[in-house]
Design a protein around this motif. Structure first.
Motif, mmCIF file in Angstrom:
data_model
loop_
_atom_site.group_PDB
_atom_site.id
_atom_site.type_symbol
_atom_site.label_atom_id
_atom_site.label_comp_id
_atom_site.label_asym_id
_atom_site.label_seq_id
_atom_site.Cartn_x
_atom_site.Cartn_y
_atom_site.Cartn_z
ATOM 1 N N ARG A 1 -13.879 60.213 20.488
ATOM 2 C CA ARG A 1 -14.100 59.889 19.338
ATOM 3 C C ARG A 1 -12.710 58.920 19.975
ATOM 4 O O ARG A 1 -12.259 57.985 19.843
ATOM 5 N N VAL A 2 -11.845 59.452 20.580
ATOM 6 C CA VAL A 2 -10.470 58.840 21.288
ATOM 7 C C VAL A 2 -10.948 57.138 21.752
ATOM 8 O O VAL A 2 -10.357 56.298 21.379
ATOM 9 N N THR A 3 -12.097 57.360 22.711
ATOM 10 C CA THR A 3 -12.487 55.719 22.917
ATOM 11 C C THR A 3 -13.496 54.883 22.051
ATOM 12 O O THR A 3 -12.395 53.772 22.511
ATOM 13 N N LYS A 4 -13.182 55.094 20.972
ATOM 14 C CA LYS A 4 -13.709 54.693 19.867
ATOM 15 C C LYS A 4 -12.744 54.086 19.255
ATOM 16 O O LYS A 4 -12.737 52.727 18.661
ATOM 17 N N LEU A 5 -11.874 54.972 19.321
ATOM 18 C CA LEU A 5 -10.369 54.600 18.512
ATOM 19 C C LEU A 5 -9.188 54.196 19.120
ATOM 20 O O LEU A 5 -8.431 53.611 18.219
ATOM 21 N N ILE A 6 -9.309 53.992 20.288
ATOM 22 C CA ILE A 6 -7.749 53.187 20.950
ATOM 23 C C ILE A 6 -8.070 51.713 21.190
ATOM 24 O O ILE A 6 -8.951 51.458 21.392
ATOM 25 N N ALA A 7 -7.147 50.877 21.158
ATOM 26 C CA ALA A 7 -7.067 49.674 21.547
ATOM 27 C C ALA A 7 -6.783 49.975 22.727
ATOM 28 O O ALA A 7 -7.042 50.407 23.437
ATOM 29 N N ASP A 8 -7.616 48.109 23.418
ATOM 30 C CA ASP A 8 -7.764 47.900 24.948
ATOM 31 C C ASP A 8 -6.762 48.054 25.504
ATOM 32 O O ASP A 8 -7.213 48.294 26.848
ATOM 33 N N ASP A 9 -5.242 47.535 24.363
ATOM 34 C CA ASP A 9 -4.181 48.488 26.609
ATOM 35 C C ASP A 9 -3.635 49.076 25.773
ATOM 36 O O ASP A 9 -2.502 49.060 25.229
ATOM 37 N N GLY A 10 -4.053 50.188 24.474
ATOM 38 C CA GLY A 10 -3.427 51.446 24.162
ATOM 39 C C GLY A 10 -3.631 52.781 25.235
ATOM 40 O O GLY A 10 -3.669 52.758 26.480
ATOM 41 N N GLU A 11 -2.713 53.756 24.563
ATOM 42 C CA GLU A 11 -2.935 54.570 25.831
ATOM 43 C C GLU A 11 -2.186 56.246 25.138
ATOM 44 O O GLU A 11 -2.240 56.602 23.932
ATOM 45 N N ILE A 12 -3.492 56.338 25.972
ATOM 46 C CA ILE A 12 -4.296 58.360 25.132
ATOM 47 C C ILE A 12 -2.976 59.483 25.854
ATOM 48 O O ILE A 12 -3.153 59.137 27.471
ATOM 49 N N ILE A 13 -2.531 59.874 25.174
ATOM 50 C CA ILE A 13 -2.013 60.938 25.761
ATOM 51 C C ILE A 13 -2.479 61.954 25.723
ATOM 52 O O ILE A 13 -2.765 62.446 24.534
ATOM 53 N N ILE A 14 -2.976 62.755 27.244
ATOM 54 C CA ILE A 14 -3.460 64.376 27.368
ATOM 55 C C ILE A 14 -2.417 65.238 27.493
ATOM 56 O O ILE A 14 -1.458 65.585 28.408
ATOM 57 N N LEU A 15 -1.922 66.276 26.070
ATOM 58 C CA LEU A 15 -1.511 67.093 26.467
ATOM 59 C C LEU A 15 -2.242 68.540 26.440
ATOM 60 O O LEU A 15 -3.097 68.586 25.807
ATOM 61 N N SER A 16 -1.316 69.635 26.940
ATOM 62 C CA SER A 16 -1.494 71.231 27.509
ATOM 63 C C SER A 16 -0.594 72.048 26.867
ATOM 64 O O SER A 16 0.810 71.690 27.852
ATOM 65 N N VAL A 17 -0.387 72.599 25.785
ATOM 66 C CA VAL A 17 0.720 73.322 25.757
ATOM 67 C C VAL A 17 0.944 75.047 25.887
ATOM 68 O O VAL A 17 -0.294 76.019 25.978
ATOM 69 N N ALA A 18 1.348 75.229 27.230
ATOM 70 C CA ALA A 18 1.743 76.794 28.064
ATOM 71 C C ALA A 18 1.980 77.470 27.543
ATOM 72 O O ALA A 18 3.370 77.065 26.637
ATOM 73 N N GLY A 19 1.687 78.533 27.019
ATOM 74 C CA GLY A 19 2.521 79.536 25.992
ATOM 75 C C GLY A 19 4.046 80.000 27.038
ATOM 76 O O GLY A 19 4.218 79.767 28.675
ATOM 77 N N LYS A 20 4.561 81.355 26.204
ATOM 78 C CA LYS A 20 5.842 81.696 27.542
ATOM 79 C C LYS A 20 5.920 83.314 26.887
ATOM 80 O O LYS A 20 6.416 83.149 26.029
ATOM 81 N N ILE A 21 6.000 84.322 27.858
ATOM 82 C CA ILE A 21 6.382 85.128 27.751
ATOM 83 C C ILE A 21 8.095 85.785 28.082
ATOM 84 O O ILE A 21 8.383 85.022 29.390
ATOM 85 N N THR A 22 8.827 86.179 27.322
ATOM 86 C CA THR A 22 10.726 86.316 27.650
ATOM 87 C C THR A 22 10.622 86.873 28.025
ATOM 88 O O THR A 22 11.299 87.163 28.071
ATOM 89 N N SER A 23 10.159 87.908 27.955
ATOM 90 C CA SER A 23 10.813 89.502 27.842
ATOM 91 C C SER A 23 9.858 90.491 27.840
ATOM 92 O O SER A 23 8.644 90.467 26.474
ATOM 93 N N SER A 24 9.620 91.917 28.615
ATOM 94 C CA SER A 24 8.880 92.951 27.603
ATOM 95 C C SER A 24 9.205 93.937 28.537
ATOM 96 O O SER A 24 10.107 94.120 29.689
ATOM 97 N N ALA A 25 9.037 95.289 27.716
ATOM 98 C CA ALA A 25 9.972 96.639 28.747
ATOM 99 C C ALA A 25 8.978 96.567 29.530
ATOM 100 O O ALA A 25 9.558 98.405 30.476
#
Length: 142
Positions: A21-45
């Motif tokens: 889908r992305v390769t069909k929609l991006i302009a020739d000079d466009g930018e693709i940003i691949i993002l991954s979000v990591a979770g985070k544990i703050t504290s635990s008893a």
């Protein structure tokens, strides 16, 4: 055609459909940003600080691997930026999209969580409902 597209990934294996889908929609000079979000544990008893730190580092490393794997699947010649953030996935996706000035978010309909696969992934659903930027929801065919 879009100049800037955000492609969030959790490594769930639908990369080929999203990339198509992305390769069909991006302009020739466009930018693709691949993002991954990591979770985070703050504290635990029940866990020491050092163990929590190791778990958090492991989640960040997994997110880095997700963006590397996704980028490697793209054909050569695309302008691709990879980003790894820590936080809550849907909120972080929307924050990065706004900060980066993307015009479109391309996200998979379901991710890793088996419980959510029956309709739509919970992260995708939250992004779809809360984003002020256009969202393309990719239907996964298994």
């Amino acid at each position: 055609m879009y100049q800037k597209i955000l492609l969030p990934t959790d490594g769930s294996g639908y990369a080929d459909q999203e990339i198509d889908r992305v390769t069909k929609l991006i302009a020739d000079d466009g930018e693709i940003i691949i993002l991954s979000v990591a979770g985070k544990i703050t504290s635990s008893a029940f866990q020491s600080r050092s163990h929590i730190k190791k778990v958090n580092e492991g989640m960040v490393n997994e997110a880095k691997e997700c963006v590397r794997n996704m980028k490697a699947k793209f054909p050569k010649g695309y302008n691709i930026k990879t980003v790894v953030k820590t936080g809550f996935p849907a909120e972080t996706i929307n924050e990065v999209a706004e900060k980066e000035g993307v015009e479109l978010i391309v996200i998979s309909a379901s991710g890793k969580s088996g419980l959510h696969k029956f309709i739509i992934g919970s992260v995708a659903e939250k992004v779809l409902k809360t984003s002020e930027i256009d969202v393309l929801l990719v239907h996964n065919t298994d």
